[in-house]
Design a protein around this motif. Structure first.
Motif, short mmCIF file in Angstrom:
data_model
loop_
_atom_site.label_atom_id
_atom_site.label_comp_id
_atom_site.label_asym_id
_atom_site.label_seq_id
_atom_site.Cartn_x
_atom_site.Cartn_y
_atom_site.Cartn_z
N THR A 139 -57.41 49.51 -7.15
CA THR A 139 -56.21 49.11 -8.01
C THR A 139 -54.98 48.88 -7.58
N ALA A 140 -54.73 49.20 -6.03
CA ALA A 140 -53.39 48.82 -5.74
C ALA A 140 -53.49 47.32 -4.76
N ARG A 141 -54.95 46.80 -4.86
CA ARG A 141 -54.88 45.24 -4.25
C ARG A 141 -54.52 44.47 -5.59
N ASP A 142 -53.72 43.18 -5.10
CA ASP A 142 -53.47 42.34 -5.99
C ASP A 142 -54.97 41.55 -6.33
N SER A 143 -54.89 41.42 -7.75
CA SER A 143 -56.43 40.81 -8.05
C SER A 143 -56.45 39.46 -7.97
N ARG A 144 -55.48 38.56 -7.60
CA ARG A 144 -55.38 37.18 -7.42
C ARG A 144 -55.69 37.12 -5.88
N PRO A 145 -56.53 36.13 -5.55
CA PRO A 145 -56.96 35.91 -4.35
C PRO A 145 -55.69 35.16 -3.69
N GLU A 146 -55.43 35.51 -2.29
CA GLU A 146 -54.27 34.93 -1.56
C GLU A 146 -54.48 33.57 -1.41
N ILE A 147 -53.42 32.70 -1.80
CA ILE A 147 -53.51 31.33 -1.21
C ILE A 147 -53.59 31.09 0.25
N PRO A 148 -54.61 30.39 0.79
CA PRO A 148 -54.65 30.24 2.21
C PRO A 148 -53.61 29.20 2.81
N ASP A 149 -53.38 29.10 4.07
CA ASP A 149 -52.71 28.06 4.75
C ASP A 149 -53.30 27.01 4.15
N GLY A 150 -52.55 25.92 4.00
CA GLY A 150 -53.09 24.37 3.80
C GLY A 150 -52.29 23.54 3.09
N VAL A 151 -52.75 22.61 2.71
CA VAL A 151 -52.19 21.39 1.85
C VAL A 151 -52.87 21.57 0.37
N PHE A 152 -51.80 21.28 -0.66
CA PHE A 152 -52.04 21.50 -1.98
C PHE A 152 -51.18 20.47 -2.73
N LEU A 153 -52.25 20.07 -3.88
CA LEU A 153 -51.37 19.26 -4.89
C LEU A 153 -50.84 20.22 -5.86
N VAL A 154 -49.52 20.33 -6.26
CA VAL A 154 -48.98 21.19 -6.86
C VAL A 154 -47.97 20.73 -8.18
N ARG A 155 -47.66 21.53 -9.25
CA ARG A 155 -46.92 21.11 -10.06
C ARG A 155 -45.65 22.12 -9.95
N VAL A 156 -44.22 21.83 -10.22
CA VAL A 156 -43.15 22.89 -10.16
C VAL A 156 -43.24 23.40 -11.80
N ASP A 157 -43.23 24.64 -11.68
CA ASP A 157 -43.06 25.44 -12.80
C ASP A 157 -41.72 25.81 -13.24
N GLY A 158 -41.06 26.09 -11.96
CA GLY A 158 -39.53 26.61 -12.16
C GLY A 158 -38.91 26.52 -10.72
N ALA A 159 -37.69 26.35 -11.19
CA ALA A 159 -36.67 26.58 -9.78
C ALA A 159 -35.46 27.41 -10.13
N GLN A 160 -34.73 28.20 -9.43
CA GLN A 160 -33.58 28.97 -9.52
C GLN A 160 -32.85 29.05 -8.32
N PHE A 161 -31.43 28.76 -8.37
CA PHE A 161 -30.76 28.84 -7.30
C PHE A 161 -30.29 30.20 -7.20
N ARG A 162 -30.30 30.70 -6.27
CA ARG A 162 -29.82 32.12 -5.60
C ARG A 162 -28.74 32.10 -4.62
N TRP A 163 -27.52 32.49 -5.26
CA TRP A 163 -26.39 32.50 -4.37
C TRP A 163 -26.52 33.65 -3.30
N HIS A 164 -26.41 33.39 -1.83
CA HIS A 164 -26.21 34.40 -0.76
C HIS A 164 -25.08 33.67 0.25
N ALA A 165 -24.33 34.69 0.46
CA ALA A 165 -23.12 34.09 1.27
C ALA A 165 -23.20 33.43 2.54
N HIS A 166 -24.47 33.88 3.30
CA HIS A 166 -24.89 33.05 4.33
C HIS A 166 -25.93 32.01 4.19
N LYS A 167 -26.69 32.17 3.47
CA LYS A 167 -28.05 31.27 3.00
C LYS A 167 -28.45 31.11 1.63
N PRO A 168 -27.37 30.20 0.91
CA PRO A 168 -28.02 30.12 -0.37
C PRO A 168 -29.23 29.19 -0.58
#
Length: 149
Positions: free
Chosen positions: A11-40
């Motif tokens: 039950t503690a394991r994530d039920s979704r398979p981990e995405i392997p390293d590689g190349v993927f065709l993707v769609r952006v579902d969302g983006a959010q800016f996060r402010w950080h003093a040294h690395k926004p």
């Protein structure tokens, strides 16, 4: 007192398979800016379109907005066909990002025990057929960047 509870680890394991390293065709579902003093940064939520076996799986990664890493944000925006007029005015509209499509190369890294996804490279969606047919190599990031541009 400690108790043995059979099946608890499952039950503690994530039920979704981990995405392997590689190349993927993707769609952006969302983006959010996060402010950080040294690395926004922007948190990008992407959904895999291809390969079909992983379709719908989420990829969440960061694109930093420091002076040193601004080139990577620009690369992402250009290759995902972000509005060139907004780009020319140095503006990122978070509402204009969902729905954009493109190719992303990812890898995983572990920092302080936390698994993170690196967004290593980008390419326009029109190059998916060509890039998906190429064998995945362990080339350096600079070689990968040149290969996907």
């Amino acid at each position: 007192m400690k108790r043995q509870v059979p099946g608890l680890a499952e039950t503690a394991r994530d039920s979704r398979p981990e995405i392997p390293d590689g190349v993927f065709l993707v769609r952006v579902d969302g983006a959010q800016f996060r402010w950080h003093a040294h690395k926004p940064f922007y948190i990008l939520r992407l959904s895999v379109i291809e390969p079909r076996t992983l379709a719908g799986q989420p990829i969440v990664g960061r694109l930093y907005c420091t002076q040193k890493s601004m080139w990577k944000l620009g690369w992402f925006l250009r290759d995902f066909l972000y509005d060139p007029e907004l780009l020319a005015h140095e503006q990122v509209d978070e509402k204009a990002l969902p729905g954009l499509r493109g190719v992303v190369k990812i890898s995983h890294t572990v920092i302080n025990g936390i698994s993170l996804i690196n967004l290593d490279g980008f390419a326009p969606a029109s190059q998916w057929e060509e890039l998906s047919a190429a064998p995945v190599s362990t080339a350096s990031r600079s070689n990968t960047a040149e290969a996907t541009r």
